[in-house]
Design an enzyme around this catalytic site. Structure first.
Site, PDB file in Angstrom:
ATOM      1  N   ASP A  30       0.828  -1.208   0.000  1.00  0.00           N
ATOM      2  CA  ASP A  30       0.000   0.000   0.000  1.00  0.00           C
ATOM      3  C   ASP A  30       0.868   1.266   0.000  1.00  0.00           C
ATOM      4  O   ASP A  30       1.990   1.253   0.507  1.00  0.00           O
ATOM      5  CB  ASP A  30      -0.900  -0.018   1.246  1.00  0.00           C
ATOM      6  CG  ASP A  30      -2.137   0.844   1.064  1.00  0.00           C
ATOM      7  OD1 ASP A  30      -2.313   1.424  -0.026  1.00  0.00           O
ATOM      8  OD2 ASP A  30      -2.923   0.944   2.016  1.00  0.00           O
ATOM      9  N   HIS A  47       3.234   3.119  -8.845  1.00  0.00           N
ATOM     10  CA  HIS A  47       3.074   1.683  -9.106  1.00  0.00           C
ATOM     11  C   HIS A  47       4.331   1.112  -9.771  1.00  0.00           C
ATOM     12  O   HIS A  47       4.749  -0.003  -9.466  1.00  0.00           O
ATOM     13  CB  HIS A  47       1.848   1.432  -9.994  1.00  0.00           C
ATOM     14  CG  HIS A  47       0.549   1.823  -9.338  1.00  0.00           C
ATOM     15  ND1 HIS A  47       0.258   1.502  -8.036  1.00  0.00           N
ATOM     16  CD2 HIS A  47      -0.536   2.508  -9.798  1.00  0.00           C
ATOM     17  CE1 HIS A  47      -0.949   1.961  -7.721  1.00  0.00           C
ATOM     18  NE2 HIS A  47      -1.440   2.590  -8.772  1.00  0.00           N
ATOM     19  N   LEU A 141      12.067 -20.567  -4.126  1.00  0.00           N
ATOM     20  CA  LEU A 141      11.039 -19.637  -3.650  1.00  0.00           C
ATOM     21  C   LEU A 141       9.775 -19.717  -4.524  1.00  0.00           C
ATOM     22  O   LEU A 141       9.879 -19.817  -5.747  1.00  0.00           O
ATOM     23  CB  LEU A 141      11.634 -18.217  -3.733  1.00  0.00           C
ATOM     24  CG  LEU A 141      10.701 -17.037  -3.470  1.00  0.00           C
ATOM     25  CD1 LEU A 141      10.277 -16.997  -2.011  1.00  0.00           C
ATOM     26  CD2 LEU A 141      11.411 -15.721  -3.840  1.00  0.00           C
TER      27      LEU A 141
HETATM   28  C1  FPP Z   1      -1.869   0.128  -3.455  1.00  0.00           C
HETATM   29  O1  FPP Z   1      -1.376   1.439  -3.437  1.00  0.00           O
HETATM   30  C2  FPP Z   1      -1.233  -0.613  -4.546  1.00  0.00           C
HETATM   31  C3  FPP Z   1      -1.886  -1.190  -5.589  1.00  0.00           C
HETATM   32  C4  FPP Z   1      -3.347  -1.131  -5.754  1.00  0.00           C
HETATM   33  C5  FPP Z   1      -1.177  -1.879  -6.662  1.00  0.00           C
HETATM   34  C6  FPP Z   1       0.056  -2.622  -6.234  1.00  0.00           C
HETATM   35  C7  FPP Z   1       0.896  -2.967  -7.409  1.00  0.00           C
HETATM   36  C8  FPP Z   1       2.238  -2.912  -7.437  1.00  0.00           C
HETATM   37  C9  FPP Z   1       3.067  -2.547  -6.294  1.00  0.00           C
HETATM   38  C10 FPP Z   1       3.019  -3.226  -8.618  1.00  0.00           C
HETATM   39  C11 FPP Z   1       2.389  -4.189  -9.497  1.00  0.00           C
HETATM   40  C12 FPP Z   1       2.927  -5.533  -9.409  1.00  0.00           C
HETATM   41  C13 FPP Z   1       2.545  -6.452 -10.279  1.00  0.00           C
HETATM   42  C14 FPP Z   1       3.099  -7.817 -10.221  1.00  0.00           C
HETATM   43  C15 FPP Z   1       1.597  -6.085 -11.320  1.00  0.00           C
HETATM   44  P1  FPP Z   1      -2.379   2.641  -3.686  1.00  0.00           P
HETATM   45  O2  FPP Z   1      -2.422   2.963  -5.128  1.00  0.00           O
HETATM   46  O3  FPP Z   1      -3.715   2.307  -3.097  1.00  0.00           O
HETATM   47  O4  FPP Z   1      -1.690   3.785  -2.874  1.00  0.00           O
HETATM   48  P2  FPP Z   1      -2.416   4.976  -2.104  1.00  0.00           P
HETATM   49  O5  FPP Z   1      -3.260   4.353  -1.020  1.00  0.00           O
HETATM   50  O6  FPP Z   1      -1.283   5.767  -1.565  1.00  0.00           O
HETATM   51  O7  FPP Z   1      -3.224   5.714  -3.116  1.00  0.00           O
END
Ligand code: FPP
Length: 255
Positions: A30, A47, A141
């Protein structure tokens, strides 16, 4: 599973106690959006950097000898984000598999994917299946990608599968026990997470591995996911190693 000090040599910050290391660590990654916003960057850049942090966690786990990592990469609720962000996340998954698969395979890493497959683009689905098939016999892994995943949805899908078997006369309701239910989930064959890490200071589980986390230890890191590095991973592991896991029984220290 016990800690293997020889496998911790690449991790000088980790307390080399003889407490067991987690066999399976799951991550709610997150804070990508906040990381980007704090730098005046588009959310998508958060991301992209988040994927770098995922790669770093995979490398680190490989070095210290953790067997399973699960990453919550796209939730069944994430479809409600702006279409541009959804399509960026789809593209990121595609690029991750296309670019990293051969390296993961060479490193003897197994890839598993959990989540509903029905709504996925056929091209992405084919790539995910390719990754799972290519790496299915690998013994190092295991990297579990939770994509289009929601735990309640997983539980409902498993219930439907069992219901269909009952309707077909193959299964009696009395034959359903925790073990069979567990084997019907997307995570069949994957041990429950010992440790679940959520970054960005949010303290909730957000429909992630609800069944599987019955006895999981939780670690909440204040860092946004793109900043979650090897040192932060070690801090989570140290936190885990200090816990007294009783699984509903008594502490081993208690006589
Ligand atoms: C949450 O942060 C994160 C996500 C919804 C996406 C997570 C994805 C990745 C870290 C990379 C992708 C990896 C693969 C394998 C595709 P948020 O966007 O909700 O952050 P915020 O709460 O600060 O807005």
């Amino acid at each position: 599973m016990t800690a293997h000090p020889e496998r911790l040599q690449d991790s000088p910050d980790l307390d080399r106690s003889d407490r067991p290391l987690p066999q399976h660590v799951a991550f709610i990654m997150d804070g990508n959006g906040r990381w980007a916003k704090a730098r005046g960057l588009p959310r998508t850049e958060g991301h992209r950097r988040g994927l770098e942090a995922l790669r770093g966690a995979v490398r680190h786990a490989g070095k210290i000898g953790i067997d399973f990592l699960t990453f919550f990469s796209f939730s069944s609720e994430n479809w409600s984000r702006p279409p541009t962000e959804v399509s960026f996340l789809m593209g990121l998954l595609k690029r991750f598999i296309e670019r990293d698969l051969s390296e993961l395979h060479e490193a003897n890493t197994r890839v598993r994917v959990i989540g509903a497959r029905e709504d996925l683009d056929p091209g992405i689905l084919a790539l995910l299946q390719k990754a799972e098939t290519l790496t299915k016999d690998n013994t190092g892994l295991t990297v579990v990608i939770a994509f289009n995943y929601g735990s309640r949805d997983e539980i409902v899908r498993a219930t439907r599968k069992l219901g269909a078997r009952i309707a077909a006369g193959e299964l009696s309701p009395e034959a359903i026990d925790e073990e069979l239910f567990d084997r019907t989930l997307d995570t069949a064959g994957i041990p429950d997470p010992d440790l679940l890490v959520r970054t960005s200071g949010e303290i909730r589980i957000s429909n992630f591995l609800l069944w599987q986390s019955a006895y999981t230890e939780f670690h909440f890191s204040p860092l946004n996911w793109p900043d979650f590095d090897a040192q932060a991973f070690d801090a989570a592991l140290e936190d885990f190693c200090a816990r007294d896991r009783r699984f509903g029984g008594l502490s081993v220290k208690v006589v």
